[in-house]
Scaffold this motif. Sequence first.
Motif, PDB file in Angstrom:
ATOM      1  N   PRO A 187       0.813  -1.231   0.000  1.00 51.30           N
ATOM      2  CA  PRO A 187       0.000   0.000   0.000  1.00 51.30           C
ATOM      3  C   PRO A 187       0.843   1.277   0.000  1.00 51.30           C
ATOM      4  N   LEU A 188       2.070   1.190   0.453  1.00 48.45           N
ATOM      5  CA  LEU A 188       2.932   2.364   0.550  1.00 48.45           C
ATOM      6  C   LEU A 188       3.761   2.597  -0.700  1.00 48.45           C
ATOM      7  N   LEU A 189       4.223   1.497  -1.332  1.00 52.79           N
ATOM      8  CA  LEU A 189       5.189   1.610  -2.417  1.00 52.79           C
ATOM      9  C   LEU A 189       4.711   1.028  -3.746  1.00 52.79           C
ATOM     10  N   GLY A 190       3.629   0.277  -3.741  1.00 49.15           N
ATOM     11  CA  GLY A 190       3.245  -0.462  -4.935  1.00 49.15           C
ATOM     12  C   GLY A 190       3.973  -1.801  -4.979  1.00 49.15           C
ATOM     13  N   LEU A 191       3.496  -2.700  -5.798  1.00 51.14           N
ATOM     14  CA  LEU A 191       4.048  -4.057  -5.819  1.00 51.14           C
ATOM     15  C   LEU A 191       5.510  -4.127  -6.261  1.00 51.14           C
ATOM     16  N   PRO A 192       5.936  -3.450  -7.356  1.00 50.31           N
ATOM     17  CA  PRO A 192       7.335  -3.605  -7.803  1.00 50.31           C
ATOM     18  C   PRO A 192       8.363  -3.190  -6.741  1.00 50.31           C
ATOM     19  N   PHE A 193       8.151  -2.043  -6.107  1.00 50.67           N
ATOM     20  CA  PHE A 193       9.129  -1.582  -5.118  1.00 50.67           C
ATOM     21  C   PHE A 193       9.013  -2.363  -3.800  1.00 50.67           C
ATOM     22  N   SER A 194       7.834  -2.911  -3.536  1.00 50.97           N
ATOM     23  CA  SER A 194       7.707  -3.786  -2.362  1.00 50.97           C
ATOM     24  C   SER A 194       8.531  -5.052  -2.561  1.00 50.97           C
ATOM     25  N   THR A 251      -1.364  -3.802  11.286  1.00 49.77           N
ATOM     26  CA  THR A 251      -1.555  -2.398  11.662  1.00 49.77           C
ATOM     27  C   THR A 251      -1.604  -1.501  10.430  1.00 49.77           C
ATOM     28  N   ILE A 252      -0.646  -1.670   9.518  1.00 48.39           N
ATOM     29  CA  ILE A 252      -0.582  -0.834   8.307  1.00 48.39           C
ATOM     30  C   ILE A 252      -1.844  -1.000   7.478  1.00 48.39           C
ATOM     31  N   ARG A 253      -2.258  -2.237   7.273  1.00 49.11           N
ATOM     32  CA  ARG A 253      -3.447  -2.497   6.458  1.00 49.11           C
ATOM     33  C   ARG A 253      -4.708  -1.963   7.129  1.00 49.11           C
ATOM     34  N   SER A 254      -4.776  -2.076   8.446  1.00 45.45           N
ATOM     35  CA  SER A 254      -5.973  -1.640   9.170  1.00 45.45           C
ATOM     36  C   SER A 254      -6.078  -0.122   9.232  1.00 45.45           C
ATOM     37  N   LEU A 255      -4.927   0.577   9.205  1.00 47.41           N
ATOM     38  CA  LEU A 255      -4.962   2.041   9.248  1.00 47.41           C
ATOM     39  C   LEU A 255      -5.649   2.645   8.033  1.00 47.41           C
ATOM     40  N   GLN A 256      -5.700   1.877   6.943  1.00 48.48           N
ATOM     41  CA  GLN A 256      -6.315   2.407   5.726  1.00 48.48           C
ATOM     42  C   GLN A 256      -7.836   2.467   5.832  1.00 48.48           C
ATOM     43  N   ASN A 257      -8.380   1.724   6.810  1.00 50.28           N
ATOM     44  CA  ASN A 257      -9.835   1.693   6.940  1.00 50.28           C
ATOM     45  C   ASN A 257     -10.182   1.421   8.400  1.00 50.28           C
ATOM     46  N   ILE A 258     -10.071   2.442   9.224  1.00 51.53           N
ATOM     47  CA  ILE A 258     -10.215   2.237  10.663  1.00 51.53           C
ATOM     48  C   ILE A 258     -11.577   2.661  11.193  1.00 51.53           C
ATOM     49  N   ASP A 259     -12.522   2.907  10.316  1.00 50.07           N
ATOM     50  CA  ASP A 259     -13.817   3.403  10.761  1.00 50.07           C
ATOM     51  C   ASP A 259     -14.817   2.299  11.085  1.00 50.07           C
ATOM     52  N   THR A 260     -14.486   1.058  10.771  1.00 45.64           N
ATOM     53  CA  THR A 260     -15.411  -0.034  11.032  1.00 45.64           C
ATOM     54  C   THR A 260     -14.975  -0.824  12.260  1.00 45.64           C
ATOM     55  N   PRO A 261     -15.923  -1.338  13.046  1.00 52.17           N
ATOM     56  CA  PRO A 261     -15.570  -2.144  14.222  1.00 52.17           C
ATOM     57  C   PRO A 261     -14.754  -3.382  13.871  1.00 52.17           C
ATOM     58  N   GLU A 262     -15.043  -3.980  12.716  1.00 48.84           N
ATOM     59  CA  GLU A 262     -14.306  -5.185  12.314  1.00 48.84           C
ATOM     60  C   GLU A 262     -12.828  -4.874  12.115  1.00 48.84           C
ATOM     61  N   THR A 263     -12.552  -3.722  11.517  1.00 50.45           N
ATOM     62  CA  THR A 263     -11.158  -3.340  11.298  1.00 50.45           C
ATOM     63  C   THR A 263     -10.463  -3.033  12.617  1.00 50.45           C
ATOM     64  N   LEU A 264     -11.141  -2.342  13.512  1.00 51.21           N
ATOM     65  CA  LEU A 264     -10.533  -2.008  14.800  1.00 51.21           C
ATOM     66  C   LEU A 264     -10.168  -3.267  15.582  1.00 51.21           C
ATOM     67  N   LYS A 265     -10.990  -4.292  15.447  1.00 47.90           N
ATOM     68  CA  LYS A 265     -10.715  -5.526  16.179  1.00 47.90           C
ATOM     69  C   LYS A 265      -9.450  -6.218  15.679  1.00 47.90           C
ATOM     70  N   LYS A 266      -9.032  -5.899  14.464  1.00 49.21           N
ATOM     71  CA  LYS A 266      -7.785  -6.483  13.955  1.00 49.21           C
ATOM     72  C   LYS A 266      -6.580  -6.021  14.771  1.00 49.21           C
ATOM     73  N   PHE A 267      -6.727  -4.851  15.422  1.00 48.52           N
ATOM     74  CA  PHE A 267      -5.626  -4.366  16.260  1.00 48.52           C
ATOM     75  C   PHE A 267      -5.428  -5.261  17.485  1.00 48.52           C
ATOM     76  N   ILE A 268      -6.471  -5.986  17.890  1.00 47.47           N
ATOM     77  CA  ILE A 268      -6.304  -6.961  18.973  1.00 47.47           C
ATOM     78  C   ILE A 268      -5.325  -8.037  18.543  1.00 47.47           C
ATOM     79  N   LEU A 269      -5.515  -8.532  17.306  1.00 52.10           N
ATOM     80  CA  LEU A 269      -4.596  -9.552  16.775  1.00 52.10           C
ATOM     81  C   LEU A 269      -3.188  -8.992  16.639  1.00 52.10           C
TER      82      LEU A 269
END
Length: 544
Positions: free
Chosen positions: A97-104, A141-159
Amino acid sequence: MVLQLTALIDSIRFYPSNDSYYEEAQNFIKGRGLTRTPWATKNYTVDYEPTIYQPPGYGILIYLTTQFGLAPNVGDLWISRISWILTPPTLVFILRPLLGLPFSILSAAIIASAPSVYLVSPAPLTEPVYSFLILFSLSITIRSLQNIDTPETLKKFILSGLIAGVAYAVRNVGLAYFLSLFSALILLAALRQHPLKNIARICGYFLFGLTPIVVALFWRNITLFGEALPYKVNQGYFSPPIVSLRVLIEAILLDISGSREISMLAWDFFRFISITLPLAVLILYFGRQHWLRYNLTEKFFIIFSALLFASSSGMLVIAHTYHGLDPGDLIRHVSPFSWIFFPLLLVVFRVKTQGLYYKTGAVIIGIIMITGHLYFINYDIKKTKDILRYLNRSSDIIAAVQPITAKYKILSNEINFKIAQDPAIAKIVSDLPEEALLISNVGGSLRRVTGRPVRTLDFNARNLEKSLLDVIEMSNPVIAVRPFYFIVLPSNDIARSPINIHWQEKIADILIPHGFSVAAQNTNIIVFARPKLLPPLANSQETL
């Protein structure tokens, strides 16, 4: 490719695992708890005790592998190697999400080829699994920060917090990871880059996953050691802070470049500053100019990466300065955070959205780094094979390496490899009395080869008399309760010392007059013994 490289490394390298992480799993199976062989100067009446060197998480993971039929000293290797395989794709998942696939992919190729990863990842050490776990937690954490407005996404921070807790249970430097994460989130709130309410919720969910493991560790530590953070070495190499810092910089430069010549810039202060200061100013200037263009994820990654790099480096400098740390191991200890450098540059310079000029420059830098890494790996494999060629010319290890002591500075890995292949050594040590206290100059190798609780002694063959006087003094209180055996094997230190090929005779000349006897001897091993003192006979009653 990974399996082929692993097979090649196994054919030329032995992993003594001097801290005997697998011993904790082995002892846990046998009902001794999560314990391992103490340092040479610790309690003489026990062979195993809980350690304050690292948390017990790695021992527990090794124990879990034994439930699938693996021996502890095989399970620890597989944990490292599976972590090694999973780390590059996890890094791609973080950076896409930060660099695109080639640079990742390019960033993952750089870390996969890094000298620290090549040296450490195939070995039964905590760094590979710790690195994978913090990257796995960070990816959530990085993936969840892109969409933190839903309860399901916030719960990923527990993991994410739970995985960070496991990482901390493996290496106490995990403290740097979640402190950097919390600090980055708090800074984002302070800079009004995201609503404070959302940041508080993220931290709360992360703590919910993290807290149970941290509390369990603290409770164990307080119960066993009387303090929550008992971790320290207190045996090794101590240096002033400035020297510790330069040793750290040398390790980081070597891991980034693969060049020992470049890494020596750490010891040339003015050249180092003249190169790094303009780069640091350029990064800060570019970051400030483009701060408003970064999205939330990019801002978090920049702040978090800078904090993790600084805090992890600071912990290593403190460990080297105050707790003792082998400077040769610092490249191993930088592996969990040296991956940050290249992706951080790409995110700061917003390479993903830049034109062909920036992207071409980034690719060229990446290729140069990978080329340096591959050169390091190729040289190390050739060097190892060359040393083993000399070692294979004679069964006498010390005599065999004499022609190359001037050519190569460190021969420890290759000597340990030959020790592990000598059945006479394993048999002699295995046959020593069970009740005896065993101490050796290469205790880690013997523990892994024989499974016996052989303690490691700081032994300096260049200052032989002092080292052996320490052994004599150490044996005096021991023989009051149990027999004492001092096992001496070839080492890099002995090979370079004045005693070299006469090492067995020189050591015997000093120890035998002090009550030691030679209990066993072979070309590559000599064992000195002091028997347990007999209790004084009770005074018999006089009779007329």
